[in-house]
Design a protein around this motif. Sequence first.
Motif, PDB file in Angstrom:
ATOM      1  N   ILE A 490     -20.786 -35.333 -40.825  1.00  0.00           N
ATOM      2  CA  ILE A 490     -21.085 -34.949 -39.443  1.00  0.00           C
ATOM      3  C   ILE A 490     -21.858 -36.102 -38.807  1.00  0.00           C
ATOM      4  O   ILE A 490     -22.962 -36.421 -39.225  1.00  0.00           O
ATOM      5  N   HIS A 491     -21.254 -36.725 -37.800  1.00  0.00           N
ATOM      6  CA  HIS A 491     -21.842 -37.933 -37.211  1.00  0.00           C
ATOM      7  C   HIS A 491     -23.116 -37.615 -36.415  1.00  0.00           C
ATOM      8  O   HIS A 491     -24.111 -38.320 -36.496  1.00  0.00           O
ATOM      9  N   ARG A 492     -23.089 -36.581 -35.580  1.00  0.00           N
ATOM     10  CA  ARG A 492     -24.218 -36.073 -34.804  1.00  0.00           C
ATOM     11  C   ARG A 492     -24.616 -36.908 -33.588  1.00  0.00           C
ATOM     12  O   ARG A 492     -25.561 -36.573 -32.890  1.00  0.00           O
ATOM     13  N   ASP A 493     -23.919 -38.003 -33.315  1.00  0.00           N
ATOM     14  CA  ASP A 493     -24.319 -38.812 -32.149  1.00  0.00           C
ATOM     15  C   ASP A 493     -23.121 -39.555 -31.559  1.00  0.00           C
ATOM     16  O   ASP A 493     -23.179 -40.759 -31.303  1.00  0.00           O
ATOM     17  N   ILE A 494     -22.020 -38.838 -31.335  1.00  0.00           N
ATOM     18  CA  ILE A 494     -20.827 -39.447 -30.744  1.00  0.00           C
ATOM     19  C   ILE A 494     -21.073 -39.669 -29.253  1.00  0.00           C
ATOM     20  O   ILE A 494     -21.337 -38.737 -28.492  1.00  0.00           O
ATOM     21  N   ALA A 537     -24.658 -30.141 -28.767  1.00  0.00           N
ATOM     22  CA  ALA A 537     -24.098 -28.805 -28.591  1.00  0.00           C
ATOM     23  C   ALA A 537     -25.221 -27.802 -28.348  1.00  0.00           C
ATOM     24  O   ALA A 537     -26.292 -27.893 -28.968  1.00  0.00           O
ATOM     25  N   PRO A 538     -25.011 -26.822 -27.461  1.00  0.00           N
ATOM     26  CA  PRO A 538     -26.093 -25.886 -27.099  1.00  0.00           C
ATOM     27  C   PRO A 538     -26.594 -25.056 -28.268  1.00  0.00           C
ATOM     28  O   PRO A 538     -27.764 -24.671 -28.298  1.00  0.00           O
ATOM     29  N   GLU A 539     -25.741 -24.776 -29.262  1.00  0.00           N
ATOM     30  CA  GLU A 539     -26.183 -23.924 -30.365  1.00  0.00           C
ATOM     31  C   GLU A 539     -27.218 -24.597 -31.261  1.00  0.00           C
ATOM     32  O   GLU A 539     -27.941 -23.925 -32.006  1.00  0.00           O
ATOM     33  N   LEU A 540     -27.320 -25.935 -31.190  1.00  0.00           N
ATOM     34  CA  LEU A 540     -28.303 -26.631 -32.012  1.00  0.00           C
ATOM     35  C   LEU A 540     -29.726 -26.232 -31.647  1.00  0.00           C
ATOM     36  O   LEU A 540     -30.612 -26.198 -32.509  1.00  0.00           O
ATOM     37  N   ALA A 541     -29.953 -25.940 -30.373  1.00  0.00           N
ATOM     38  CA  ALA A 541     -31.309 -25.591 -29.935  1.00  0.00           C
ATOM     39  C   ALA A 541     -31.762 -24.253 -30.498  1.00  0.00           C
ATOM     40  O   ALA A 541     -32.965 -24.014 -30.656  1.00  0.00           O
ATOM     41  N   THR A 542     -30.822 -23.360 -30.803  1.00  0.00           N
ATOM     42  CA  THR A 542     -31.195 -22.024 -31.275  1.00  0.00           C
ATOM     43  C   THR A 542     -31.062 -21.863 -32.778  1.00  0.00           C
ATOM     44  O   THR A 542     -31.877 -21.198 -33.418  1.00  0.00           O
ATOM     45  N   THR A 543     -30.044 -22.495 -33.378  1.00  0.00           N
ATOM     46  CA  THR A 543     -29.807 -22.306 -34.820  1.00  0.00           C
ATOM     47  C   THR A 543     -30.171 -23.521 -35.655  1.00  0.00           C
ATOM     48  O   THR A 543     -30.463 -23.382 -36.838  1.00  0.00           O
ATOM     49  N   SER A 554     -19.786 -33.088 -28.799  1.00  0.00           N
ATOM     50  CA  SER A 554     -20.143 -34.448 -28.377  1.00  0.00           C
ATOM     51  C   SER A 554     -18.896 -35.245 -28.008  1.00  0.00           C
ATOM     52  O   SER A 554     -18.904 -36.024 -27.041  1.00  0.00           O
ATOM     53  N   PHE A 555     -17.809 -35.053 -28.779  1.00  0.00           N
ATOM     54  CA  PHE A 555     -16.553 -35.750 -28.489  1.00  0.00           C
ATOM     55  C   PHE A 555     -16.020 -35.323 -27.120  1.00  0.00           C
ATOM     56  O   PHE A 555     -15.480 -36.151 -26.371  1.00  0.00           O
ATOM     57  N   GLY A 556     -16.177 -34.032 -26.778  1.00  0.00           N
ATOM     58  CA  GLY A 556     -15.734 -33.570 -25.463  1.00  0.00           C
ATOM     59  C   GLY A 556     -16.470 -34.260 -24.338  1.00  0.00           C
ATOM     60  O   GLY A 556     -15.867 -34.681 -23.338  1.00  0.00           O
ATOM     61  N   LEU A 623     -12.400 -28.384 -22.863  1.00  0.00           N
ATOM     62  CA  LEU A 623     -12.152 -27.481 -23.991  1.00  0.00           C
ATOM     63  C   LEU A 623     -13.091 -27.780 -25.148  1.00  0.00           C
ATOM     64  O   LEU A 623     -13.694 -26.881 -25.743  1.00  0.00           O
ATOM     65  N   CYS A 624     -13.250 -29.069 -25.475  1.00  0.00           N
ATOM     66  CA  CYS A 624     -14.103 -29.464 -26.606  1.00  0.00           C
ATOM     67  C   CYS A 624     -15.581 -29.186 -26.327  1.00  0.00           C
ATOM     68  O   CYS A 624     -16.355 -28.944 -27.258  1.00  0.00           O
ATOM     69  N   SER A 625     -15.988 -29.242 -25.056  1.00  0.00           N
ATOM     70  CA  SER A 625     -17.391 -29.019 -24.707  1.00  0.00           C
ATOM     71  C   SER A 625     -17.669 -27.579 -24.298  1.00  0.00           C
ATOM     72  O   SER A 625     -18.656 -27.296 -23.619  1.00  0.00           O
ATOM     73  N   ASN A 626     -16.800 -26.675 -24.714  1.00  0.00           N
ATOM     74  CA  ASN A 626     -17.016 -25.251 -24.458  1.00  0.00           C
ATOM     75  C   ASN A 626     -18.353 -24.825 -25.058  1.00  0.00           C
ATOM     76  O   ASN A 626     -18.653 -25.141 -26.202  1.00  0.00           O
ATOM     77  N   PRO A 627     -19.193 -24.084 -24.313  1.00  0.00           N
ATOM     78  CA  PRO A 627     -20.489 -23.656 -24.864  1.00  0.00           C
ATOM     79  C   PRO A 627     -20.353 -22.790 -26.112  1.00  0.00           C
ATOM     80  O   PRO A 627     -21.265 -22.739 -26.937  1.00  0.00           O
ATOM     81  N   LEU A 628     -19.219 -22.113 -26.266  1.00  0.00           N
ATOM     82  CA  LEU A 628     -18.993 -21.275 -27.451  1.00  0.00           C
ATOM     83  C   LEU A 628     -18.343 -22.117 -28.539  1.00  0.00           C
ATOM     84  O   LEU A 628     -17.206 -22.585 -28.381  1.00  0.00           O
ATOM     85  N   ALA A 629     -19.056 -22.307 -29.636  1.00  0.00           N
ATOM     86  CA  ALA A 629     -18.560 -23.169 -30.714  1.00  0.00           C
ATOM     87  C   ALA A 629     -17.230 -22.686 -31.264  1.00  0.00           C
ATOM     88  O   ALA A 629     -16.365 -23.481 -31.654  1.00  0.00           O
ATOM     89  N   THR A 630     -17.032 -21.352 -31.304  1.00  0.00           N
ATOM     90  CA  THR A 630     -15.799 -20.801 -31.882  1.00  0.00           C
ATOM     91  C   THR A 630     -14.572 -21.077 -31.016  1.00  0.00           C
ATOM     92  O   THR A 630     -13.442 -20.953 -31.497  1.00  0.00           O
ATOM     93  N   GLU A 631     -14.779 -21.446 -29.754  1.00  0.00           N
ATOM     94  CA  GLU A 631     -13.670 -21.702 -28.845  1.00  0.00           C
ATOM     95  C   GLU A 631     -13.253 -23.175 -28.828  1.00  0.00           C
ATOM     96  O   GLU A 631     -12.286 -23.530 -28.159  1.00  0.00           O
TER      97      GLU A 631
END
Length: 659
Positions: A490-494, A537-543, A554-556, A623-631
């Motif tokens: 997981i690169h984490r900084d694209i 990604a927004p989920e990083l702030a919560t989980t 990040s790619f999106g 599509l790639c930057s959808n706030p819902l990770a599952t989408e």
Amino acid sequence: MINPSLLLRPLTKSIIHQMVRLLLLLLFIVPVSANGGGVFFNGFTGVGGVNLSLAGTAKITSDGLLQLTTKKTHVKGSAFHPLPFRFKDPTSGKIVSFSSTFVFAVRSKFKQLSGNGIVFAISPTINLSGDTGSQFFGIVKDTDLGKPTNRLFFVELDTIDNQEFGDINNNHVGFDINTIRSNSSITAGYYTDGGRRFENLTLVSGDPMQVWVDYDGVTMRMEVTLAPINLSKPAVPLLSSTINLTDIINDDMYVGFSSATGSFLTSHYILGWSFQLNGNTRDLEISTLPKLPPKSINGGRRNLLAVWISVGVTVFVLALLSGVVFTVTRRKKFAQVYEDWEKEYESCRFSYKELYKTTRGFRTSSLIGVGGFGRVYKGMLPRSKLDVAVKRIPHESMQNMKDFISEVVSMCQLRHRNIIRQHGYSRRKGELLLVYDFMPNGGLDKYLFQHETPSSSYRASLHWNQRFHIIKGVAAGLYYLHEEWEKVVIHRDIKASNVLLDQDFNAHVSDFGLARLYDHGSTSMTTKAIGSVGYMAPELATTGRITKATDVFSFGIFLLEVVCGRRPLEVELAEEKRVLVDWVLENGKRGKIVDTVDSRINLTEQGNKVIEEVELVLNLGLLCSNPLATERPNMGHVIEILEGIAPVPDLSEIFNTDA
């Protein structure tokens, strides 16, 4: 003011002194008016020198120098003329012409590192609400950056490379309006031979330099010129730009200077200053300016006699013990840290001596980049004759150094045409060195964000076919990291600045400093929410849970910045345009998504195929930057969409939402 009752008493020595001081004050300070006004300080001794509003660490030295900051970290200082100037003509309401010149010097404990530099500012107040002495020249808070209500204009002499605000390097001059992101900037220096030859200047050299700032109220042309103190004003200005100050500054404004030290021990000096409204500024008398203190030697405060004594003792000792000193110095120079657990990584380890020779002693001429994680030097490996980049990362103590080195060595095993190849590492006390392939065309961001790059560093714009080729390359590299290597990476900084271009403009994903590995079959791992603002990604702030989907987000954002030619967050833009993904989404809802495309792609001259590809990438970015990770799609699906094997999923549900 002199007490009128004093005039009724005999003229004592004290009264005479007060009257003389008042007369001198009137000579030094020109009254402010709509038609003109100015100040002249040829040094800051006597009455004229103290008639300034000083704040923070600013002071007048006994030698007549205006010292904005002392050699302490995280301090700021400012000095302004205590009376405002009338910058707007009362009849027309337009800004009148003005000019200023001053001599400054930056003295740092370290040869090439210093605090935040100096600004010549036009401000609505002398009570600056600047942030701490760590950043922003001490003139503006981070929460106020870009606000029109700041009513600020300043010329920055910047000695820090802050990529977050689009700095071109750590030695430049720029024009700033209400924020520290320059409207235009250029490397410090001056033109000779009628503008045909450019001579570099180093702002942190410690040597005095003269600056001229000129504004033409009719043409609205702002110019700044720089030169060593022993030269007259060059005929060609260093930086010139059309700036309409009418809606930026108030009728009455203060002029002066501000500076901050940040993390480095730095003193910022003003030797002399002249300012004039509606006319040419008065020339400074260079020969009578106060002298700077002697430059520090090895951080000490030694006078000239002590220096000569030290040199004499050193020569004597070297004459007696030259052999011993040479041996000890050489060992220390190439000393490195080596622990038992590193034996298994021997094949990926370089000696520090080898990298020292590779980069020609880490000379300034070999320096090709400065970033948040360290400095990068170009070199050639002596055995393979391969061009490489060597990154020097400072560290005092890393408790997880063993795990970090283990992952670095693992990265050395990555083999893909779109992944930067890491050759190995070296380690010495307080420093980690990483070795990877050199990319002659540098970072993609330099081509996308040319509005942040001065004409002297201009790079040709990328046409659409090049951008689409780069996008496909980054997608292929990410797919390899996620699915094809023996572990999941997981690169984490694209982002664009972490995509390097080779001589054929092929993309290479780089900077694995934040990357994490885990075994295939594992769904994710938990860590701190670390990355670049605007790409996380927004989920990083919560989980705090990193997954392949966080890289896809990040790619999106990366796709959108490549097509739109701008960063994901630009606070100086209108509110509806500040957040890139929101702006593209809103235009997509209106059926005008192509209105967000970088104007340099020039869609009006392109065929339908290019327009279709541009729309495809923009929709895929959303599509790639959808706030819902599952989408979000996985990278395999992304590649199928880019290659036309699979269609872009229907985005009507996203476009029809109010969120």
